[in-house]
Design a protein around this motif. Structure first.
Motif, short mmCIF file in Angstrom:
data_model
loop_
_atom_site.label_atom_id
_atom_site.label_comp_id
_atom_site.label_asym_id
_atom_site.label_seq_id
_atom_site.Cartn_x
_atom_site.Cartn_y
_atom_site.Cartn_z
N ALA A 181 2.62 36.47 18.29
CA ALA A 181 2.37 35.79 19.31
C ALA A 181 1.75 34.56 19.86
CB ALA A 181 1.84 36.84 20.40
N ARG A 182 0.38 34.31 19.46
CA ARG A 182 0.36 32.98 19.20
C ARG A 182 1.01 31.53 18.97
NH1 ARG A 182 -5.58 33.46 19.07
NH2 ARG A 182 -5.14 34.43 21.29
N TYR A 183 1.00 32.16 17.36
CA TYR A 183 2.00 30.89 17.24
C TYR A 183 3.59 30.81 17.92
CZ TYR A 183 3.98 28.38 13.35
OH TYR A 183 5.14 27.31 12.68
N ALA A 184 4.29 31.46 18.51
CA ALA A 184 4.97 31.59 18.52
C ALA A 184 4.98 30.65 20.26
CB ALA A 184 5.71 32.98 19.57
N ALA A 185 3.76 31.04 20.93
CA ALA A 185 2.88 31.00 22.67
C ALA A 185 3.03 28.62 21.64
CB ALA A 185 1.94 30.84 22.47
N CYS A 186 2.78 28.35 20.69
CA CYS A 186 2.62 27.05 20.50
C CYS A 186 3.71 25.89 19.69
CB CYS A 186 1.27 26.78 18.61
SG CYS A 186 -0.26 27.59 19.95
N VAL A 187 4.63 26.71 19.33
CA VAL A 187 5.93 26.37 18.74
C VAL A 187 6.31 25.70 19.39
CG1 VAL A 187 7.96 26.36 18.32
CG2 VAL A 187 5.97 28.25 16.92
N ASP A 188 6.51 25.30 20.76
CA ASP A 188 7.24 24.49 21.53
C ASP A 188 6.11 23.46 21.24
OD1 ASP A 188 9.31 26.18 22.47
OD2 ASP A 188 8.17 26.64 24.20
N MET A 189 5.15 23.34 21.53
CA MET A 189 4.12 21.82 21.77
C MET A 189 4.54 21.31 20.42
SD MET A 189 0.95 22.73 23.01
CE MET A 189 0.46 24.20 22.70
N ALA A 190 4.44 22.40 18.67
CA ALA A 190 5.49 21.55 17.80
C ALA A 190 6.29 20.71 18.05
CB ALA A 190 4.86 22.72 16.59
N LYS A 191 7.28 21.81 18.00
CA LYS A 191 8.36 20.98 18.44
C LYS A 191 9.17 19.68 19.34
CE LYS A 191 10.76 25.23 18.45
NZ LYS A 191 11.39 25.71 19.36
N ALA A 192 7.93 19.77 20.36
CA ALA A 192 7.55 17.93 21.04
C ALA A 192 7.35 17.02 20.19
CB ALA A 192 6.89 18.77 22.60
N LEU A 193 5.86 17.70 19.92
CA LEU A 193 5.32 16.40 18.88
C LEU A 193 6.07 16.13 17.76
CD1 LEU A 193 2.44 17.24 17.09
CD2 LEU A 193 3.80 16.25 16.01
N VAL A 194 7.16 16.66 17.37
CA VAL A 194 7.52 16.41 16.57
C VAL A 194 8.91 15.43 16.87
CG1 VAL A 194 10.31 16.66 14.89
CG2 VAL A 194 7.74 18.41 14.93
N GLY A 195 9.30 15.79 17.88
CA GLY A 195 10.11 14.84 19.08
C GLY A 195 9.59 13.32 19.77
N HIS A 196 8.58 13.62 19.64
CA HIS A 196 7.63 12.02 20.12
C HIS A 196 7.86 11.44 18.47
CE1 HIS A 196 6.39 12.88 23.98
NE2 HIS A 196 6.01 13.70 23.73
N LEU A 197 7.39 11.77 17.95
CA LEU A 197 7.21 11.68 16.42
C LEU A 197 8.37 10.54 15.74
CD1 LEU A 197 4.49 10.73 14.21
CD2 LEU A 197 5.63 12.50 13.15
N LEU A 198 9.14 11.41 16.00
CA LEU A 198 10.14 10.62 15.31
C LEU A 198 10.60 9.15 17.05
CD1 LEU A 198 12.35 14.02 14.85
CD2 LEU A 198 11.69 11.55 13.24
N ALA A 199 10.80 9.83 18.64
CA ALA A 199 10.34 8.60 19.03
C ALA A 199 10.34 6.96 18.36
CB ALA A 199 10.80 8.53 20.21
N ALA A 200 8.60 7.43 18.13
CA ALA A 200 8.10 6.16 17.30
C ALA A 200 8.71 5.62 16.45
CB ALA A 200 6.76 6.86 17.63
N PRO A 201 8.54 3.72 16.84
CA PRO A 201 8.70 3.38 15.49
C PRO A 201 8.37 4.19 13.66
CG PRO A 201 7.10 1.69 16.95
CD PRO A 201 7.41 3.19 17.02
N VAL A 202 9.32 3.82 13.11
CA VAL A 202 9.70 4.80 11.94
C VAL A 202 7.63 4.09 10.96
CG1 VAL A 202 10.27 3.96 9.34
CG2 VAL A 202 11.44 4.43 11.91
N VAL A 203 7.43 5.22 10.84
CA VAL A 203 5.97 5.34 9.82
C VAL A 203 6.53 5.00 8.55
CG1 VAL A 203 3.94 6.20 8.47
CG2 VAL A 203 5.49 6.58 10.88
#
Length: 282
Positions: free
Chosen positions: A226-248
């Motif tokens: 239950a707690r993990y499911a509530a956090c997954v959307d934030m994790a997905k948003a983080l990945v989106g911002h990571l990919l939108a930034a300049p390549v590491v």
């Protein structure tokens, strides 16, 4: 290219426009699933569910070598592991995220821990097991996600599982200086270094393990999900911002981890050994 390893509850990457699937078969057995390659936000990315489609594999049953090899063969240079974990410290509250910098191996020898052996000898440094460059990029992306609380520089202790630990074990890991406890990031992190892949764990604290006095706060699977499911959307948003930034760009020390590490002379290797070692050296 960035690869995402999805942990408990993250069996697909929403928004991923899949272009191809790379085979699960490797010289080290089958990966948990075929590697998906596609684009997310226009950027290339690889995805692999650690526990297989529908969560079929327990932590000690995961073929970590095959997973890491399949990602490297598919073109990965960086790996972000998304993992549920227990918190061993008051400050890291359930629902918070963490980027550990160190790992303690508290598994019990049931897992294949290295690509090397069986005629190919190598010793790779894991003094600094994560990519600080990738961690910095993840932290920058996390700062753009509303409500996401991120802790950095922590120590992750990996236990064998699949059971949750006893209170005595929880207290022992705290005495070791561990801040997080999980079941999957070892040997994954060390295999990534052998494959010259920049690695970072995005850990989601789902509980306080069992070191606190209130039994209601001890790790239970239904509460964790239950707690993990509530956090997954934030994790997905983080990945989106990571990919939108300049390549590491991974550190040269990571991308050259095998330089000088392989002890066995090339002429003593057979064709199969040369082939898989060439993939790791890319």
């Amino acid at each position: 290219m960035l690869a995402i390893i999805g942990g408990t509850g993250l069996y697909q990457l929403p928004g991923l426009q899949t272009e191809t699937h790379h085979p699960a078969a490797t010289p080290f057995g089958d990966a948990s699933a075929p590697v998906q390659q596609g684009r997310l936000g226009g950027q290339p990315v690889l995805f692999l569910p650690r526990h297989g489609a529908g969560h079929r594999l327990l932590p000690h049953e995961v073929n970590y070598r095959a997973n890491v090899f399949a990602l490297k063969r598919a073109g990965a240079t960086m790996v972000l592991s998304v993992s549920a974990c227990g918190s061993l410290t008051e400050e890291l509250a359930p629902g918070h995220f963490a980027l550990p910098h160190q790992y303690i191996d508290w598994t019990r020898g049931r897992r294949e821990t290295s690509f090397f052996g069986r005629g190919v000898a190598a010793h790779v440094s894991t003094a600094e097991p994560v990519s600080r460059a990738l961690c910095a990029a993840v932290a920058s992306a996390a700062a753009r996600v509303p409500g996401l609380m991120l802790h950095q520089g922590l120590t992750y202790a990996c236990v064998e599982g699949p059971r949750f630990g006893t209170r005595a074990e929880s207290f022992l890991l705290r005495q070791f200086g561990a801040h997080l406890v999980g079941m999957t990031n070892v040997p994954e992190v060390f295999l990534a270094r052998e494959a010259q892949l920049a690695y970072a764990t995005l850990a989601i604290a789902t509980d306080y393990d069992c070191w606190r006095d209130d039994p209601e706060e001890h790790a239970q699977m239904d509460a964790i999900m239950a707690r993990y499911a509530a956090c997954v959307d934030m994790a997905k948003a983080l990945v989106g911002h990571l990919l939108a930034a300049p390549v590491v760009e991974p550190e040269p020390a990571v991308r050259g981890a095998l330089n000088g590490a392989v002890m066995t002379p090339e002429h003593l290797l057979d064709e199969a050994q040369r082939n898989w070692l060439a993939v790791l050296r890319r």
